[in-house]
Write an enzyme that holds these catalytic residues in place. Sequence first.
Site, short mmCIF file in Angstrom:
data_model
loop_
_atom_site.label_atom_id
_atom_site.label_comp_id
_atom_site.label_asym_id
_atom_site.label_seq_id
_atom_site.Cartn_x
_atom_site.Cartn_y
_atom_site.Cartn_z
N GLY A 91 0.72 -1.18 0.11
CA GLY A 91 0.08 0.00 -0.24
C GLY A 91 0.71 1.21 0.09
O GLY A 91 1.84 1.49 -0.92
N LYS A 139 3.22 -10.76 -3.80
CA LYS A 139 4.03 -9.70 -3.66
C LYS A 139 5.48 -10.30 -3.19
O LYS A 139 6.31 -9.30 -3.48
CB LYS A 139 3.24 -9.10 -1.97
CG LYS A 139 2.35 -8.29 -2.23
CD LYS A 139 1.36 -8.13 -1.10
CE LYS A 139 0.04 -7.46 -1.41
NZ LYS A 139 -0.75 -7.19 -0.17
#
Length: 464
Positions: free
Chosen positions: A144, A215
């Site tokens: 984020g 990720k």
Amino acid sequence: MTRVESGAGRPAVRVALLGCGTVGTEVVRLITDQADELTARIGAPVELAGVAVRRPHRHPWLTGNFGHLVTTDAAELVARDDVDVVVEVIGGIEPVRGWLLEALKSGKSVVTANKALLAEDGPTLAEAADASGADLYYEAAVAGAIPLLRPLRESLAGDRITRVAGIVNGTSNFILSAMAAGGASYADALEEATRLGYAEADPSADVDGYDAASKAAILATLAFHTRITASDVHREGMREVSSAEVAAARRLGCTIKLLAICERVVDTAADGSVSESVSARVYPAMVPDSHPLARVDGAFNAVFVEAEAAGQLMFYGQGAGGAPTASAVLGDLVAVARNRVGGGRGPRESAYASLPVRPIGEVPTRYHVDLEVADREGVLAAIAGEFARHRVSIAAVRQTGGVNGAVDGDSGQARLTVVTHSAPEAALSATVSALLDLDHVKGVAGVLRVEGLGRTVSALGMGE
């Protein structure tokens, strides 16, 4: 304002936005609300050329304020000559891959938050960007708002990174934090996460580790200059983590976290030759309470980066949500817009190392094993013999039940907790399988890895 006038008279940087959900809505708001400041920072205005959504009627705020920009034809929007940058916040593989490739091939820069696409086919996008001279930025794809990818790609470009490890999925961390704090079961903690909006109706991507694996692939690719895809990442989810295991971790002075771990592994052969490989894995593990990652609670993310010169660095913050993710998207948008205005280019893909991926069976780790055993003589010797046969050293053993009290109402049954020293994953896994074949072993109540992450684990006499 003098700062704003610095961009006056220059052609605007025109942006096509693909997707306008939670993140996309925040991107639109930031572009419009901060228009003057963005102009000053970039040296030219930023304008929305269009916003592509599948069902406009589901976006009343967008259609009410920017109806003239809304389209359902993403391919046509991407192909327009007046578009300079394509920002993608839809997610998924197809048809998004085709749209982004078309944008890059035509020289348009791309900003994306699409971790799944990058983890599956990032090299194809990077090659298209290199061929046309366009930029490809994706800071929002991992953690984020936390500035993590750019430091890996740029700030630490002159260093040698040895490990990137941390918590990169807020939903799983919220669930495990709730289980640790209040003794909630996995099911109850998941229900609470869903009620609060942290978990999707189908939480599989989060709790089964798919999100974290994507990720991890991106992090390993950047850290070790090697193309790593999601299929290269060993993945295990956290559905099977029980309240009993959470309590066992507490007794050890540990906390259970779903970790993404990417490491550079160096081997020295008998003849003195050195070889390197990359290990990338995602699984729940016990983390010592002395390590900062153990204190990361709720839906927050945190990643530890270890480099030879820089030492240990920790990146912490909100890893998801509309506003935090949009902040990362806007940071990338400013960077690519500056490059277009100034005639520069962002960093290219760096995959020169091409290190092999180390099989999970060869990765050294430690196990915490809970065994339900018969309470009779010779049991401990038989169990220790299996560990020795597989060349796994035992760090500590604890018994509950048996002569000190029944387990599950069975006065002839006890529970043994075994914590191992570091050993190859394959040897540990084979040991657990062999234990199940022993007559004295009634079952394996739980198996969790113990990750020291560079810190000493003192509980139960276990050291690094």
